[in-house]
Design an enzyme around this catalytic site. Structure first.
Site, mmCIF file in Angstrom:
data_model
loop_
_atom_site.group_PDB
_atom_site.id
_atom_site.type_symbol
_atom_site.label_atom_id
_atom_site.label_comp_id
_atom_site.label_asym_id
_atom_site.label_seq_id
_atom_site.Cartn_x
_atom_site.Cartn_y
_atom_site.Cartn_z
ATOM 1 C CD GLN A 1 9.104 8.424 -48.580
ATOM 2 O OE1 GLN A 1 9.873 8.390 -49.539
ATOM 3 N NE2 GLN A 1 9.338 9.171 -47.520
ATOM 4 C CG ASN A 2 10.477 -0.276 -50.398
ATOM 5 O OD1 ASN A 2 10.140 -1.206 -49.673
ATOM 6 N ND2 ASN A 2 10.663 -0.403 -51.697
ATOM 7 C CB ALA A 3 6.249 -0.930 -46.713
ATOM 8 C CG PHE A 4 12.114 -4.920 -47.668
ATOM 9 C CD1 PHE A 4 11.600 -6.092 -48.180
ATOM 10 C CD2 PHE A 4 13.317 -4.965 -46.984
ATOM 11 C CE1 PHE A 4 12.276 -7.294 -48.015
ATOM 12 C CE2 PHE A 4 14.001 -6.155 -46.813
ATOM 13 C CZ PHE A 4 13.476 -7.326 -47.324
ATOM 14 C CB THR B 1 7.785 -3.361 -49.785
ATOM 15 O OG1 THR B 1 9.011 -3.423 -50.522
ATOM 16 C CG2 THR B 1 7.458 -4.710 -49.165
#
Length: 178
Positions: free
Chosen positions: A47-50, A154
């Site tokens: 789920q981290n947007a990085f 993120t």
């Protein structure tokens, strides 16, 4: 009488930097979270947007194998590292990092080897705070003058901004690198 056992969290150790010979910008996180440590990959928490942001900006998205993402960032002049080489953090929240256990990476030799880096972008305010407190005082004057920008984290724990808002802020900070 109820006794509470205090469990000592083991020290987490970060990863080496992702960096090519022509890096122009350095993106710094704080310390890898549990999913990243388990996978031995930067920003492995799904789920981290990085990686979604890196995909939009540089073509290094989560649809590519991890090694190819790293190659793409290196080719685009983007370096990635963490402020901390090690530290204790129960869980993955930046707020849980135990400052007394925090040991920063050795940045001056890194910057000496990467003279093209002109900007540091922090992936969240905790990374910026750790850098300011633990790294900046030990750097040479010319290195301390590098431009520094704090971007929204993120991490999925930082949901105050939508993905689109985060992407636009990251794009603005990195547009001259694109």
């Amino acid at each position: 009488m109820v006794s509470r056992l205090r469990v000592r969290v083991p020290v987490s150790h970060g990863f080496p930097p992702i960096c090519g010979e022509h890096a122009r910008v350095l993106i710094l996180g704080s310390l890898p979270g549990q999913a990243s440590l388990a996978a031995r990959q930067y920003y492995a928490q799904p789920q981290n947007a990085f990686w979604r942001i890196m995909g939009e900006l540089f073509g290094a998205g989560p649809d590519l194998p991890y090694v190819e993402r790293l190659v793409t960032l290196r080719e685009r002049g983007v370096a990635v590292w963490d402020v901390l080489a090690s530290g204790r953090r129960p869980g993955s929240l930046d707020s849980a990092i135990e400052l007394a256990s925090a040991s920063p990476n050795d940045f001056q030799p890194f910057f000496d080897a990467q003279p093209g880096i002109r900007r540091i972008c922090f992936n969240g305010s905790k990374a910026a705070e750790l850098y300011r407190r633990l790294v900046l005082p030990g750097l040479r004057e010319e290195t301390r003058r590098l431009e520094r920008l704090t971007l929204p984290s993120t991490s999925p724990a930082h949901a105050a901004r939508s993905f689109a808002q985060k992407l636009e802020l990251w794009r603005a900070a990195l547009e001259d690198v694109l």
